[in-house]
Design an enzyme around this catalytic site. Structure first.
Site, short mmCIF file in Angstrom:
data_model
loop_
_atom_site.label_atom_id
_atom_site.label_comp_id
_atom_site.label_asym_id
_atom_site.label_seq_id
_atom_site.Cartn_x
_atom_site.Cartn_y
_atom_site.Cartn_z
N HIS A 73 22.63 -1.19 7.01
CA HIS A 73 24.14 -0.86 7.23
C HIS A 73 24.67 0.18 7.37
O HIS A 73 25.86 0.60 7.07
CB HIS A 73 24.89 -1.52 6.29
CG HIS A 73 25.07 -2.84 5.46
ND1 HIS A 73 24.70 -3.65 4.71
CD2 HIS A 73 24.75 -3.80 7.28
CE1 HIS A 73 24.88 -5.05 4.89
NE2 HIS A 73 24.79 -5.25 6.18
N HIS A 74 23.77 1.66 7.62
CA HIS A 74 23.74 2.93 7.70
C HIS A 74 24.92 3.03 9.09
O HIS A 74 25.38 3.81 9.03
CB HIS A 74 22.77 3.05 7.96
CG HIS A 74 21.95 3.95 9.46
ND1 HIS A 74 21.78 2.51 9.15
CD2 HIS A 74 22.15 4.80 10.44
CE1 HIS A 74 20.63 2.83 11.26
NE2 HIS A 74 20.92 3.66 11.29
N LYS A 79 23.71 -4.86 14.62
CA LYS A 79 22.73 -5.01 15.88
C LYS A 79 21.44 -5.79 15.62
O LYS A 79 20.51 -5.77 15.49
CB LYS A 79 22.84 -4.46 17.16
CG LYS A 79 23.77 -4.62 18.35
CD LYS A 79 24.68 -5.50 19.23
CE LYS A 79 24.70 -5.44 20.68
NZ LYS A 79 23.78 -7.68 20.56
N LYS A 103 14.73 0.46 16.64
CA LYS A 103 14.73 1.14 18.06
C LYS A 103 16.22 1.63 18.13
O LYS A 103 16.77 2.26 19.09
CB LYS A 103 14.82 -0.69 18.60
CG LYS A 103 14.68 -0.55 20.02
CD LYS A 103 15.14 -2.42 19.93
CE LYS A 103 13.90 -3.27 19.86
NZ LYS A 103 13.86 -4.31 20.07
N ASP A 108 19.93 5.75 20.14
CA ASP A 108 21.34 6.35 20.25
C ASP A 108 22.23 5.22 20.34
O ASP A 108 22.98 5.67 20.77
CB ASP A 108 21.44 8.29 20.96
CG ASP A 108 20.70 9.05 20.12
OD1 ASP A 108 20.80 8.95 19.19
OD2 ASP A 108 20.82 10.08 20.89
N LYS A 115 18.66 -9.19 13.25
CA LYS A 115 17.89 -10.34 13.31
C LYS A 115 18.34 -11.46 13.39
O LYS A 115 18.58 -12.01 12.10
CB LYS A 115 16.76 -9.93 13.94
CG LYS A 115 16.19 -10.72 15.08
CD LYS A 115 16.65 -9.99 15.82
CE LYS A 115 15.15 -10.67 17.29
NZ LYS A 115 15.00 -9.02 17.99
N THR A 203 16.68 -5.65 29.87
CA THR A 203 15.34 -5.27 28.86
C THR A 203 13.53 -5.15 29.81
O THR A 203 13.08 -3.65 29.59
CB THR A 203 14.79 -6.22 27.62
OG1 THR A 203 15.76 -6.44 26.75
CG2 THR A 203 13.94 -5.70 27.01
N ASN A 242 12.52 -13.84 30.26
CA ASN A 242 13.69 -13.06 30.39
C ASN A 242 13.13 -11.85 30.65
O ASN A 242 12.97 -11.06 31.76
CB ASN A 242 15.02 -13.12 30.06
CG ASN A 242 15.71 -12.14 30.71
OD1 ASN A 242 16.03 -11.88 31.77
ND2 ASN A 242 15.99 -11.35 29.90
N SER A 371 23.34 -3.79 25.64
CA SER A 371 24.74 -4.26 24.90
C SER A 371 25.16 -3.86 23.99
O SER A 371 26.33 -4.08 24.24
CB SER A 371 23.57 -5.25 23.28
OG SER A 371 23.21 -6.12 24.11
N1 GLU Z 1 16.68 -9.55 21.50
C1 GLU Z 1 17.28 -7.84 22.14
C2 GLU Z 1 15.79 -7.12 21.62
O1 GLU Z 1 14.95 -7.87 20.20
C3 GLU Z 1 18.36 -7.67 22.53
C4 GLU Z 1 18.98 -6.60 21.37
C5 GLU Z 1 20.74 -6.98 21.51
O2 GLU Z 1 20.30 -6.76 22.57
O3 GLU Z 1 21.48 -6.95 20.69
O4 GLU Z 1 16.30 -5.81 21.47
#
Ligand code: GLU
Length: 479
Positions: A73-74, A79, A103, A108, A115, A203, A242, A371
């Site tokens: 939560h920093h 996401k 990641k 940045d 997740k 990706t 994908n 995203s």
């Molecule tokens: N599921 C993707 C990942 O592992 C995308 C995550 C996202 O876009 O929030 O990076």
């Protein structure tokens, strides 16, 4: 020696997947002088939500197991994607959430990692049932405040895509119609539902940009006996979802030779190269990549990883390269398109062999980067480029007129068309992604060189941890 609670598994001596990532984290802390307590806080998962809910599938009631983990939560919102797979479990989702934190820090993107996962096999249940499960899961997240534009923003992952993201949005909208920013509660949506152009391939394209950057480095390439550039490089891609599909297409277009493609049911191999679009057509027509007329079948799909090639790209699930097969890998470069495809033991074996590994926490960050662009689009309620496209075109046109009058020379209509064009959304997204991947690569590489770090993974962890520490310190939590 294994600790009492640790059990040796087939692929790793670590008690869990989370343990593997902790090991990578600990390696990096040797290069960072930070208080232990803060490092422990960064490592720990901040919130774990496990929910079981009943769903009527056919005539039976089935209990569905699902998770959402917010690792850090920093920065908010959290996401990360949501995966549908029978292998989903708490340890896996916690680990993948942690990877998201690192990641996002590396590229940045101002989010904490998260997740989600639902333990189902989407290939064996109907679309209606997948929709029911997705909608119910979303309401469970809403109930516990585990989803929202400023709280936690899911996205696609293994086994999910635009369709599921649409259902998540629609469920959220129906419960929170007053939220003017509701569109930003999930990313990876179709364009018509507030998605951004370029998210689907992001990706795979990020993987392409990252590996291309390494292949431009003369010193790195000569250290493994390869020439610079992608043309003629032999590539194996495991997983044609994908990520794998788009990565394969971009490498093929750039002149690399795709010698093998591997899927669940087996792999196909052709030393001279496979035409990716032909293979995809064959897959669509027959339901499998096997028996592609211009390739040899490899029944045991795991064996495909051990074939002769320059670059190996695992683009499916975790732990596929482990202590049982690491020694047999012949690739000189491994690009981790999947999350956690290499166990720590395999990492050490490969490092001794001199293989360059481009780590997941950098290489597959293209998805979350775009995203982020989608989330920004949703919050600003305007398509990227809408405000400036025409203005830029008008400015370029005036500039051209001045050039033509000053130089007394006419520019050809074809050249004019190229010069005049203002940026479309896809142009902005692609250039933002390319810039992110290129600068991320060089930041990691420079850090690796300056701190004399043995490999890119440890350097990437050092970079991520430093950024998160900086953020915690500026937050004032640790005066
Ligand atoms: N599921 C993707 C990942 O592992 C995308 C995550 C996202 O876009 O929030 O990076």
């Amino acid at each position: 020696m294994l600790k009492k609670h640790q059990k040796k598994t087939g692929t790793s001596s670590y008690s869990s997947f989370f343990n593997c990532i902790e090991k990578n984290f600990d390696k990096a802390t040797k290069f960072i002088s930070i208080e232990k307590g803060l490092l422990e806080q960064i490592k720990a998962c901040n919130a774990v939500y496990r929910v079981h809910f009943p769903i009527k599938l056919g005539k039976e009631i089935k209990v569905i197991e699902s998770y959402r983990v917010q690792h850090s939560h920093h920065k908010l919102p959290c996401k990360g994607g949501i995966r549908y797979s029978t292998k989903v479990n708490q340890d896996e989702i916690m680990t993948l959430a942690a990877l998201m934190t690192y990641k996002c820090a590396i590229v940045d993107v101002p989010f904490g990692g998260a997740k989600g996962g639902i333990k189902i096999d989407p290939q064996t249940i109907s679309i209606e049932e997948i929709e029911k499960i997705t909608r119910r899961y979303t309401s469970e997240l809403i109930k516990k405040n585990f989803i929202g534009p400023g709280i936690d923003v899911p996205a696609p992952d293994y086994g999910t895509g635009e369709r599921e993201m649409s259902w998540i949005l629609d469920t959220f909208l129906s419960i929170k119609p007053e939220d003017v920013d509701a569109l930003a509660c999930v990313t990876g949506k179709p364009i018509s539902q507030g998605g951004v152009r370029g998210r689907k391939e992001a990706t795979g394209l990020g993987v392409f940009y990252g590996i291309r950057e390494l292949c431009k480095m003369k010193k790195d390439m000569s250290s493994i006996g390869l020439n610079v550039g992608l043309v003629g490089k032999k590539i194996i891609i495991q997983g044609l979802g994908n990520v794998g599909y788009y990565a394969a297409s971009f490498f093929y277009q750039a002149g690399a030779i795709i010698v093998a493609l591997a899927e669940r049911e087996g792999a196909i191999y052709n030393e001279k190269g496979l035409d990716v679009s032909e293979v995809i057509l064959h897959l669509k027509n027959t339901g499998s990549i096997l028996n592609f007329p211009k390739a040899k079948n490899i029944e045991n799909t795991e064996k495909a990883l051990e074939l002769e090639c320059d670059i190996l790209i695992p683009a499916a699930l975790e732990n596929v390269i482990n202590k049982n097969n690491a020694d047999k890998i012949k690739a000189k470069i491994i690009g981790e398109a999947a999350n956690g495809p290499i166990t720590p033991e395999a990492d050490e074996i490969l490092e001794k062999k001199g293989v360059i590994i481009i780590p997941d926490i950098y290489l597959n960050a293209g998805g979350v980067t775009v995203s982020y662009f989608e989330w920004l689009k949703n919050l600003s309620h305007v398509r990227h480029g809408r405000m400036e496209k025409r203005f830029n075109e008008n400015m370029n046109s005036e500039l051209l007129q001045v050039m033509e009058t000053t130089c007394k020379k006419k520019i050809s209509p074809d050249d004019k068309k190229i010069i005049l064009r203002g940026p479309r959304e896809i142009d902005l997204v692609r250039s933002g992604l390319e810039d992110t991947m290129i600068s991320g690569f060089h930041t990691i590489r420079d850090l690796k060189i300056s701190l004399k770090i043995q490999n890119m993974r440890t350097a990437a962890f050092v970079l991520a941890i430093n950024k998160i520490v900086d953020s915690y310190e500026k937050l004032g939590i640790f005066p």
